[in-house]
Design an enzyme around this catalytic site. Structure first.
Site, PDB file in Angstrom:
ATOM      1  N   GLY A  15       1.883  46.176 -48.340  1.00 48.58           N
ATOM      2  CA  GLY A  15       3.330  46.643 -47.763  1.00 48.58           C
ATOM      3  C   GLY A  15       4.254  45.549 -47.569  1.00 48.58           C
ATOM      4  N   ARG A  19      10.505  46.435 -41.529  1.00 51.86           N
ATOM      5  CA  ARG A  19      11.250  46.204 -40.029  1.00 51.86           C
ATOM      6  C   ARG A  19      11.206  44.789 -39.409  1.00 51.86           C
ATOM      7  NH1 ARG A  19       7.949  51.280 -37.570  1.00 51.86           N
ATOM      8  NH2 ARG A  19       6.603  50.520 -39.583  1.00 51.86           N
ATOM      9  N   LYS A  26       5.541  40.126 -44.024  1.00 47.68           N
ATOM     10  CA  LYS A  26       5.089  40.405 -42.801  1.00 47.68           C
ATOM     11  C   LYS A  26       3.787  39.859 -42.436  1.00 47.68           C
ATOM     12  CE  LYS A  26       3.458  44.539 -41.667  1.00 47.68           C
ATOM     13  NZ  LYS A  26       3.431  46.187 -41.010  1.00 47.68           N
ATOM     14  N   GLN A  79      -2.053  45.643 -55.982  1.00 46.95           N
ATOM     15  CA  GLN A  79      -1.432  46.973 -55.937  1.00 46.95           C
ATOM     16  C   GLN A  79       0.152  46.869 -56.381  1.00 46.95           C
ATOM     17  OE1 GLN A  79      -0.798  48.893 -52.248  1.00 46.95           O
ATOM     18  NE2 GLN A  79      -1.258  50.964 -52.793  1.00 46.95           N
ATOM     19  N   GLY A  84       0.140  54.159 -51.107  1.00 43.82           N
ATOM     20  CA  GLY A  84      -0.619  54.867 -49.992  1.00 43.82           C
ATOM     21  C   GLY A  84      -1.834  54.021 -49.732  1.00 43.82           C
ATOM     22  N   GLY A 150      -1.547  58.171 -36.959  1.00 38.48           N
ATOM     23  CA  GLY A 150      -2.395  59.264 -37.513  1.00 38.48           C
ATOM     24  C   GLY A 150      -3.070  59.693 -36.092  1.00 38.48           C
ATOM     25  N   ASN A 181      -5.890  56.725 -34.958  1.00 35.47           N
ATOM     26  CA  ASN A 181      -6.802  56.191 -36.241  1.00 35.47           C
ATOM     27  C   ASN A 181      -6.138  54.699 -35.934  1.00 35.47           C
ATOM     28  OD1 ASN A 181      -7.645  55.174 -38.291  1.00 35.47           O
ATOM     29  ND2 ASN A 181      -5.984  56.360 -39.700  1.00 35.47           N
ATOM     30  N   ARG A 344       3.861  10.055 -33.163  1.00 36.31           N
ATOM     31  CA  ARG A 344       4.064  10.608 -34.909  1.00 36.31           C
ATOM     32  C   ARG A 344       2.660  10.448 -35.340  1.00 36.31           C
ATOM     33  NH1 ARG A 344       9.200   7.767 -36.454  1.00 36.31           N
ATOM     34  NH2 ARG A 344       8.700   8.466 -38.423  1.00 36.31           N
ATOM     35  N   ASN A 397      10.442  -2.227 -38.999  1.00 32.12           N
ATOM     36  CA  ASN A 397       9.398  -1.941 -40.147  1.00 32.12           C
ATOM     37  C   ASN A 397      10.158  -1.588 -41.306  1.00 32.12           C
ATOM     38  OD1 ASN A 397       9.971   0.417 -38.791  1.00 32.12           O
ATOM     39  ND2 ASN A 397       8.468   1.519 -39.368  1.00 32.12           N
TER      40      ASN A 397
HETATM   41  C1  UD1 Z   1      -1.693  54.274 -41.187  1.00 31.39           C
HETATM   42  C2  UD1 Z   1      -2.430  55.321 -41.367  1.00 31.39           C
HETATM   43  C3  UD1 Z   1      -2.589  56.048 -39.810  1.00 31.39           C
HETATM   44  C4  UD1 Z   1      -2.803  54.994 -38.760  1.00 31.39           C
HETATM   45  C5  UD1 Z   1      -1.945  53.507 -38.808  1.00 31.39           C
HETATM   46  C6  UD1 Z   1      -2.405  52.651 -38.042  1.00 31.39           C
HETATM   47  C7  UD1 Z   1      -2.970  56.153 -43.376  1.00 31.39           C
HETATM   48  C8  UD1 Z   1      -2.177  57.316 -44.262  1.00 31.39           C
HETATM   49  N1  UD1 Z   1      -2.173  56.166 -42.505  1.00 31.39           N
HETATM   50  O1  UD1 Z   1      -0.485  54.698 -41.165  1.00 31.39           O
HETATM   51  O2  UD1 Z   1      -3.441  57.101 -39.515  1.00 31.39           O
HETATM   52  O3  UD1 Z   1      -2.697  55.458 -37.425  1.00 31.39           O
HETATM   53  O4  UD1 Z   1      -2.096  53.208 -40.298  1.00 31.39           O
HETATM   54  O5  UD1 Z   1      -1.788  51.492 -38.048  1.00 31.39           O
HETATM   55  O6  UD1 Z   1      -3.578  55.423 -43.571  1.00 31.39           O
HETATM   56  N2  UD1 Z   1      -0.606  49.446 -47.278  1.00 31.39           N
HETATM   57  C9  UD1 Z   1      -0.956  49.042 -48.427  1.00 31.39           C
HETATM   58  N3  UD1 Z   1      -0.560  49.777 -49.827  1.00 31.39           N
HETATM   59  C10 UD1 Z   1      -0.055  50.966 -49.380  1.00 31.39           C
HETATM   60  C11 UD1 Z   1       0.387  51.367 -48.072  1.00 31.39           C
HETATM   61  C12 UD1 Z   1      -0.101  50.518 -47.001  1.00 31.39           C
HETATM   62  O7  UD1 Z   1      -1.553  47.843 -48.555  1.00 31.39           O
HETATM   63  O8  UD1 Z   1       0.410  51.616 -50.383  1.00 31.39           O
HETATM   64  C13 UD1 Z   1      -1.097  48.538 -46.162  1.00 31.39           C
HETATM   65  C14 UD1 Z   1       0.096  47.942 -45.408  1.00 31.39           C
HETATM   66  O9  UD1 Z   1       0.684  46.714 -46.021  1.00 31.39           O
HETATM   67  C15 UD1 Z   1      -0.546  47.841 -43.974  1.00 31.39           C
HETATM   68  C16 UD1 Z   1      -1.585  49.275 -44.068  1.00 31.39           C
HETATM   69  O10 UD1 Z   1      -1.984  49.286 -45.418  1.00 31.39           O
HETATM   70  O11 UD1 Z   1      -1.061  47.052 -43.773  1.00 31.39           O
HETATM   71  C17 UD1 Z   1      -0.977  50.231 -43.131  1.00 31.39           C
HETATM   72  O12 UD1 Z   1       0.091  50.978 -44.005  1.00 31.39           O
HETATM   73  P1  UD1 Z   1       1.244  51.700 -43.099  1.00 31.39           P
HETATM   74  O13 UD1 Z   1       2.073  52.083 -43.908  1.00 31.39           O
HETATM   75  O14 UD1 Z   1       1.548  50.691 -42.258  1.00 31.39           O
HETATM   76  O15 UD1 Z   1       0.475  52.891 -42.562  1.00 31.39           O
HETATM   77  P2  UD1 Z   1       1.069  53.555 -41.242  1.00 31.39           P
HETATM   78  O16 UD1 Z   1       1.996  54.755 -41.848  1.00 31.39           O
HETATM   79  O17 UD1 Z   1       1.355  52.771 -40.150  1.00 31.39           O
END
Ligand code: UD1
Ligand code: CA
Length: 485
Positions: A15, A19, A26, A79, A84, A150, A181, A344, A397
């Site tokens: 991701g 933010r 990140k 990816q 997702g 979630g 979750n 140093r 030096n």
């Molecule tokens: C996800 C969970 C949610 C949980 C929350 C906890 C899902 C659908 N939702 O939501 O239930 O409560 O985490 O923090 O799983 N990432 C990828 N590739 C992607 C999407 C995400 O690598 O295509 C990685 C992001 O970099 C991150 C993690 O997966 O490290 C979670 O992704 P994020 O988009 O933050 O999920 P949430 O919407 O927070």
């Protein structure tokens, strides 16, 4: 090694983390001496997984290079589009199967932005998963505010987990659920692979949700379980810099508590900041306003602070370091540093030596019992044992092009306000006079004097400043001298 050694840990880190509002990806933001993903990798390593895969996407060159630096055994899976969490895990598993790895056993999935997650919690998850014979076990937590997470939906009668519903897809009743979750799971590898093939994208975000695997497995008649984290703060995911600071504070507090319980005195935990990689021996003492970074080590009965920053620095037994900035320095047992010293890289202080007030050192070693007590710069030098360097001395030096070395023997006494123009050598037991500019080697046991001769011009003030206060004072002094005689 872990009793429940997983076949693989898959870390999701593709991701963007918009933010954070940052040019840095990140998961590469750092707290307590490690990147966010570095903390997750370190916790995952505690399980001794057969394979550790990090799924990268956004800024993947940077993230991949960083991972290679911190852990040579880590594999990465790309990816290309963030479709997702389910899709991300699929990419991780395909990377392994593509290189001929047939996974058998447990796959743990963690997110790359949860730096507070501990190896111990992952162990508990893996062990609950094995003991209960689950197809999937989700790590959950009760949080004060579940917005955005979630929600864990449980069967009213049996309490069994039936589904995870994303915030955006949840009903009002589901949104009232405070069990969430964490994004951390243990799966049976084969069942996970099969179920990921069945995940659909008909949700509010049009993504493959990893969380849908739970419902798929449950409907196929498999056991779905949950392990509740003891402390909900452990699963804090970092999305912005406010959360970054909060995670840093919590992790710092945890590290300090571990140090204190192992016998270190921390006078003010609120103003003391340490990296996860810092080590201590019992009865080390840390004063307020101190940062201990990198591979810094404090030996027994050493004392650091107040107001000091030590990076990759070792402090020997009983040494005292105060109001000091040190980087890659070695401070010997019983040595004293500061107040107001700057050590140093390559500063090496022998046992019971001293780099005192307003002293800067660089690439210089000070032998046992030798002292540089006041207002000096010691660069590119080797100083023997029991030598004293006079106040306000400069090791010259640098000639503007090259750096040169100064060698000073043992039991020397250099005078105050010396310029030691390198390359130059002062032999054992030699002295130099105050105010000298030493440009030539000084043989052992000799006194070097390298300064202008003093001459007194009698009566100069009376002739050149007649009637001045100085002239009157001088006149009075002469009369006093005469009446004394
Ligand atoms: C996800 C969970 C949610 C949980 C929350 C906890 C899902 C659908 N939702 O939501 O239930 O409560 O985490 O923090 O799983 N990432 C990828 N590739 C992607 C999407 C995400 O690598 O295509 C990685 C992001 O970099 C991150 C993690 O997966 O490290 C979670 O992704 P994020 O988009 O933050 O999920 P949430 O919407 O927070
Ligand atoms: Ca998140």
């Amino acid at each position: 090694m872990s009793a429940n050694r997983p076949a693989a840990v898959v870390v999701l880190a593709a991701g963007e983390g918009t933010r954070m509002k940052s040019a840095t990806p990140k998961v590469l933001h750092a707290i307590c001496g490690r990147s966010l993903v570095g903390h997750v990798v370190a916790a995952s390593r505690e399980l001794s997984p057969e394979h550790l895969v990090v799924v990268v996407g956004h800024a993947r060159e940077q993230v991949t290079a960083h991972l290679a630096e911190i852990d040579a055994e880590v594999r990465t899976a790309v990816q290309h589009e963030q479709n997702g969490t389910g899709h991300a895990v699929r990419m991780g598993l395909e990377e392994l199967s593509g290189s001929g790895v047939a996974l058998d056993g447990t796959v743990i999935v963690v997110c790359g932005d949860t730096p507070l997650l501990t190896g111990a919690t992952l162990e508990r998850l893996a062990s609950a998963h094995a003991t209960d014979g689950n197809a999937v076990t989700v790590l959950t937590a009760e949080v004060p505010d579940s917005t955005g997470y979630g929600r864990i939906v449980r069967d009213a009668a049996s309490g069994a987990v039936t589904a995870i519903v994303e915030h955006k897809d949840a009903t009002d009743a589901q949104r009232a659920i405070r069990e969430i979750n964490s994004g951390v799971f243990a799966f049976d590898a084969q069942l996970l692979t099969d179920a990921l093939g069945k995940v659909r994208t008909d949700n509010s975000q049009g993504e493959e949700y990893l969380t849908d695997v739970l419902g798929i497995l449950r409907e196929a008649g498999h056991r779905v379980g949950a392990a509740v984290a003891g402390d909900h703060r452990e699963i804090l995911g970092i999305n912005n810099r406010v959360q970054l600071a909060e995670a840093r504070r919590l992790l710092n507090q945890r590290l300090l508590e571990r140090a204190m319980l192992s016998g270190v005195t921390v006078v003010d935990p609120g103003t003391t900041w340490i990296d996860a990689t810092v080590t201590f021996e019992p009865d080390a003492l840390v004063h307020p306003g101190t940062q201990l970074l990198g591979a810094t080590h404090l030996a027994a009965h050493s004392e650091v602070g107040p107001n000091s920053r030590l990076t990759d620095t070792t402090v020997g037994e009983g040494a005292v370091v105060s109001f000091t900035v040190a980087d890659r320095a070695e401070v010997g047992a019983g040595a004293g540093v500061g107040p107001y010293a700057y050590l140093r890289p390559g500063s090496r202080l022998g046992a019971k030596s001293k780099a005192g007030t307003y002293v800067e050192m660089k690439n210089a070693s000070l032998g046992e019992g030798s002292k540089v007590p006041h207002l000096s710069y010691v660069g590119d030098a080797t100083i023997g044992d029991h030598t004293n360097i006079g106040a306000a001395s400069v090791f010259v030096n640098y000639d503007g092009v090259n750096k040169h070395h100064t060698t000073i023997g043992s039991h020397c006494r250099t005078g105050a306000d010396n310029m030691l123009v390198a390359p130059v050598t002062i032999g054992d037991g030699a002295y130099t006079a105050a105010g000298s500019v030493i440009t030539k080697d000084v043989p052992p046991g000799s006194l070097a004097v390298a300064r202008g001769q003093q001459r007194n011009i009698e009566g100069w003030v009376a002739r050149k400043r007649p009637g001045s206060a100085a002239a009157r004072a001088a006149e009075n002094a002469h009369q006093d001298n005469q009446s004394d005689q």
